[in-house]
Motif scaffolding. Structure first.
Motif, PDB file in Angstrom:
ATOM      1  N   LEU A  77       0.883  -1.228   0.009  1.00 59.29           N
ATOM      2  CA  LEU A  77      -0.101   0.090   0.030  1.00 59.29           C
ATOM      3  C   LEU A  77       0.835   1.278  -0.055  1.00 59.29           C
ATOM      4  CD1 LEU A  77      -2.657  -1.049   2.659  1.00 59.29           C
ATOM      5  CD2 LEU A  77      -3.042  -0.599   0.187  1.00 59.29           C
ATOM      6  N   LEU A  78       1.855   1.210   0.830  1.00 64.74           N
ATOM      7  CA  LEU A  78       2.747   2.533   0.870  1.00 64.74           C
ATOM      8  C   LEU A  78       3.466   2.730  -0.490  1.00 64.74           C
ATOM      9  CD1 LEU A  78       4.278   2.058   4.405  1.00 64.74           C
ATOM     10  CD2 LEU A  78       3.073   3.834   3.699  1.00 64.74           C
ATOM     11  N   GLY A  79       4.077   1.437  -1.213  1.00 69.32           N
ATOM     12  CA  GLY A  79       4.414   1.761  -2.399  1.00 69.32           C
ATOM     13  C   GLY A  79       3.489   2.199  -3.380  1.00 69.32           C
ATOM     14  N   GLU A  80       2.092   1.827  -3.267  1.00 65.62           N
ATOM     15  CA  GLU A  80       1.532   2.226  -4.367  1.00 65.62           C
ATOM     16  C   GLU A  80       0.914   3.802  -4.161  1.00 65.62           C
ATOM     17  OE1 GLU A  80      -2.238  -0.024  -3.707  1.00 65.62           O
ATOM     18  OE2 GLU A  80      -1.121  -1.937  -4.626  1.00 65.62           O
ATOM     19  N   LEU A  81       1.097   4.160  -2.952  1.00 64.02           N
ATOM     20  CA  LEU A  81       0.725   5.651  -2.509  1.00 64.02           C
ATOM     21  C   LEU A  81       1.848   6.541  -3.112  1.00 64.02           C
ATOM     22  CD1 LEU A  81      -0.506   5.223   1.189  1.00 64.02           C
ATOM     23  CD2 LEU A  81      -1.920   6.170  -0.916  1.00 64.02           C
ATOM     24  N   ALA A  82       3.382   5.706  -3.069  1.00 63.58           N
ATOM     25  CA  ALA A  82       4.361   6.535  -3.299  1.00 63.58           C
ATOM     26  C   ALA A  82       4.409   6.813  -4.801  1.00 63.58           C
ATOM     27  CB  ALA A  82       5.789   5.755  -3.033  1.00 63.58           C
ATOM     28  N   ASP A  88       2.501  12.236  -0.750  1.00 64.53           N
ATOM     29  CA  ASP A  88       3.761  12.756  -0.789  1.00 64.53           C
ATOM     30  C   ASP A  88       4.216  13.643   0.435  1.00 64.53           C
ATOM     31  OD1 ASP A  88       4.142  11.337  -3.172  1.00 64.53           O
ATOM     32  OD2 ASP A  88       4.705  12.988  -4.386  1.00 64.53           O
ATOM     33  N   GLU A  89       3.283  14.302   0.793  1.00 64.61           N
ATOM     34  CA  GLU A  89       3.463  15.273   2.266  1.00 64.61           C
ATOM     35  C   GLU A  89       3.894  14.140   3.448  1.00 64.61           C
ATOM     36  OE1 GLU A  89       2.993  17.026   5.817  1.00 64.61           O
ATOM     37  OE2 GLU A  89       1.395  16.011   4.906  1.00 64.61           O
ATOM     38  N   LEU A  90       2.789  13.366   3.461  1.00 65.62           N
ATOM     39  CA  LEU A  90       3.097  12.414   4.598  1.00 65.62           C
ATOM     40  C   LEU A  90       4.523  11.661   4.440  1.00 65.62           C
ATOM     41  CD1 LEU A  90       2.487  10.641   6.959  1.00 65.62           C
ATOM     42  CD2 LEU A  90       0.945   8.995   5.489  1.00 65.62           C
ATOM     43  N   LEU A  91       4.817  11.029   3.229  1.00 63.73           N
ATOM     44  CA  LEU A  91       5.874  10.256   3.018  1.00 63.73           C
ATOM     45  C   LEU A  91       7.230  11.021   3.303  1.00 63.73           C
ATOM     46  CD1 LEU A  91       5.078   8.305  -0.146  1.00 63.73           C
ATOM     47  CD2 LEU A  91       5.002   7.443   2.074  1.00 63.73           C
ATOM     48  N   SER A  92       6.975  12.375   2.920  1.00 63.85           N
ATOM     49  CA  SER A  92       8.249  13.203   3.386  1.00 63.85           C
ATOM     50  C   SER A  92       8.808  13.440   4.798  1.00 63.85           C
ATOM     51  CB  SER A  92       8.119  14.630   2.523  1.00 63.85           C
ATOM     52  OG  SER A  92       7.246  15.449   3.170  1.00 63.85           O
ATOM     53  N   LEU A 121       8.302  -2.045  -1.445  1.00 64.97           N
ATOM     54  CA  LEU A 121       7.935  -0.749  -1.260  1.00 64.97           C
ATOM     55  C   LEU A 121       8.333   0.023  -2.631  1.00 64.97           C
ATOM     56  CD1 LEU A 121       9.552  -0.429   2.158  1.00 64.97           C
ATOM     57  CD2 LEU A 121       7.211   0.350   1.704  1.00 64.97           C
ATOM     58  N   GLY A 122       9.095  -0.296  -3.280  1.00 66.67           N
ATOM     59  CA  GLY A 122       9.582   0.357  -4.535  1.00 66.67           C
ATOM     60  C   GLY A 122      10.502   1.492  -4.536  1.00 66.67           C
ATOM     61  N   ASP A 123      11.019   1.882  -5.520  1.00 67.61           N
ATOM     62  CA  ASP A 123      11.978   2.810  -5.759  1.00 67.61           C
ATOM     63  C   ASP A 123      11.273   4.465  -5.161  1.00 67.61           C
ATOM     64  OD1 ASP A 123      14.000   1.138  -6.485  1.00 67.61           O
ATOM     65  OD2 ASP A 123      13.839   1.989  -8.784  1.00 67.61           O
ATOM     66  N   ALA A 124      10.229   4.681  -5.664  1.00 70.41           N
ATOM     67  CA  ALA A 124       9.538   5.786  -5.372  1.00 70.41           C
ATOM     68  C   ALA A 124       9.496   6.076  -3.922  1.00 70.41           C
ATOM     69  CB  ALA A 124       8.038   5.854  -6.057  1.00 70.41           C
ATOM     70  N   PHE A 125       9.117   5.249  -3.007  1.00 70.70           N
ATOM     71  CA  PHE A 125       8.894   5.071  -1.793  1.00 70.70           C
ATOM     72  C   PHE A 125      10.437   5.611  -1.096  1.00 70.70           C
ATOM     73  CE2 PHE A 125       9.386   3.514   2.803  1.00 70.70           C
ATOM     74  CZ  PHE A 125       8.437   3.874   3.299  1.00 70.70           C
ATOM     75  N   PHE A 126      11.365   4.971  -1.444  1.00 69.55           N
ATOM     76  CA  PHE A 126      12.759   5.541  -1.012  1.00 69.55           C
ATOM     77  C   PHE A 126      13.215   6.944  -1.395  1.00 69.55           C
ATOM     78  CE2 PHE A 126      12.433   0.961  -0.338  1.00 69.55           C
ATOM     79  CZ  PHE A 126      12.947   0.751   1.335  1.00 69.55           C
ATOM     80  N   GLN A 127      12.905   7.280  -2.440  1.00 68.60           N
ATOM     81  CA  GLN A 127      12.992   8.525  -2.932  1.00 68.60           C
ATOM     82  C   GLN A 127      12.130   9.761  -2.312  1.00 68.60           C
ATOM     83  OE1 GLN A 127      12.221   8.259  -7.301  1.00 68.60           O
ATOM     84  NE2 GLN A 127      13.894   6.686  -7.429  1.00 68.60           N
ATOM     85  N   LYS A 128      11.231   9.407  -1.844  1.00 67.97           N
ATOM     86  CA  LYS A 128       9.989  10.336  -1.325  1.00 67.97           C
ATOM     87  C   LYS A 128      10.176  10.375   0.416  1.00 67.97           C
ATOM     88  CE  LYS A 128       6.965  10.554  -5.062  1.00 67.97           C
ATOM     89  NZ  LYS A 128       5.627  10.199  -5.446  1.00 67.97           N
ATOM     90  N   ILE A 129      10.747   9.451   1.350  1.00 72.89           N
ATOM     91  CA  ILE A 129      10.900   9.555   2.451  1.00 72.89           C
ATOM     92  C   ILE A 129      11.946  10.522   2.986  1.00 72.89           C
ATOM     93  CG2 ILE A 129       9.683   7.334   3.024  1.00 72.89           C
ATOM     94  CD1 ILE A 129      12.332   6.108   3.674  1.00 72.89           C
TER      95      ILE A 129
END
Length: 303
Positions: A77-82, A88-92, A121-129
């Protein structure tokens, strides 16, 4: 040794603790499990706990990710949101920590939790946290690396959410993070380095293969030569603002049916020394001391 921590050793288990920790007081909070119909619902419930924390707190949110099956739906789910960009505001705001690891082992090994987190989680998640802090497993000085990890966690104010599982052990006991029975873990121990057993290695390897991890023979060979488990300790659990536990794999790990029931139905002694013995024999009981615990489980636990 970093001046902030003290070191104790018991039966080859090394524990790092804070100086001047308060003494243990026993207030058994019990556990009130929430039985949900599907693993997908457990994932949504875990995500909802993150949303609640985000609403109640300004600024950074510090979380410890759960490895293995327990939180894979949350991670999806977190990966899909990313990927979608809608949170994005939450992930940041997220400072993400891992809670245990096999060592020594290369950080790129397919049997490391870090690789499994990246896969789901996928690349986008790690880029956005905001930050990601794994336990370092590819160093000759595991203790110093663990102290660096703890120093960062402490400097950020500890965990807002400790996402945690429940691991079965012999004699209907259980481990928490990877606090093993009779490893000497005390309430003031923040993290430990624990000798590994062949049964843990087998469980770990079979769990990763069943979960769909892409692994090689050389990865497996290196994994089988790991000697230690790095784990967060009882102090990290007790000091977290919230515990979110999930147990979703009783169908493939049926021992959890009895070991979870034992944690659920055991009352901690009001005598501190007796309670310490109970907690040492069955570390799964540490969650009973936390006043803000959510335990999401599936019907397969037979509650």
């Amino acid at each position: 040794m970093h001046s902030q921590f003290t070191r104790t050793e018991e039966n080859n288990n090394i524990w790092l603790s804070q100086k001047n920790s308060p003494s243990l007081s026993i207030k058994d909070q019990g556990i009130n499990p929430t039985v949900l119909a599907t693993e997908a619902e457990v994932g949504k419930a875990m995500l909802n706990e993150l949303y609640k924390t985000a609403e109640a707190k300004e600024g950074d949110i510090n979380i410890a990710l759960l490895g293995g099956r327990g939180a894979q739906e949350l991670h999806r789910l977190l990966g899909e949101l990313a990927k979608s960009g809608e949170k994005d505001e939450l992930l940041s705001r997220l400072n993400v920590f891992t809670q245990d690891a096999l060592a020594p082992m290369g950080m790129n090994n397919g049997f490391s939790f870090v690789r499994d987190f990246e896969r789901i989680l996928g690349d986008a998640f790690f880029q956005k946290i905001k930050s990601f802090t794994p336990m370092q497993t590819d160093t000759e000085d595991l203790e110093s690396a663990l102290i660096e990890y703890l120093t960062k966690l402490e400097s950020l104010g500890g965990l807002d959410i400790f996402f945690i599982g429940h691991g079965p052990e012999e004699n209907e006991a259980s481990h928490l993070a990877y606090i093993k029975p009779f490893s000497g873990a005390q309430h003031d121990h923040l993290a430990g380095i624990i000798p590994i057993s062949s049964s843990i290695l087998e469980h770990h390897i079979s769990k990763f293969k069943a979960g769909g991890s892409v692994v090689s023979e050389s990865d497996e060979k290196e994994c089988r030569s790991a000697e230690y488990i790095l784990t967060l300790g009882p102090a990290a659990i007790l000091q977290a603002k919230k515990i979110v536990q999930s147990v979703v794999d009783a169908d493939t790990a049926p021992a959890k049916i009895k070991t979870y029931a034992k944690v659920l139905n055991t009352t901690l002694s009001t005598d501190v020394e007796e309670a310490k013995q109970q907690l040492n024999a069955n570390p799964g009981l540490w969650v009973r001391l936390h006043p803000n615990t959510q335990s999401f489980v599936l019907p397969s636990l037979g509650l």
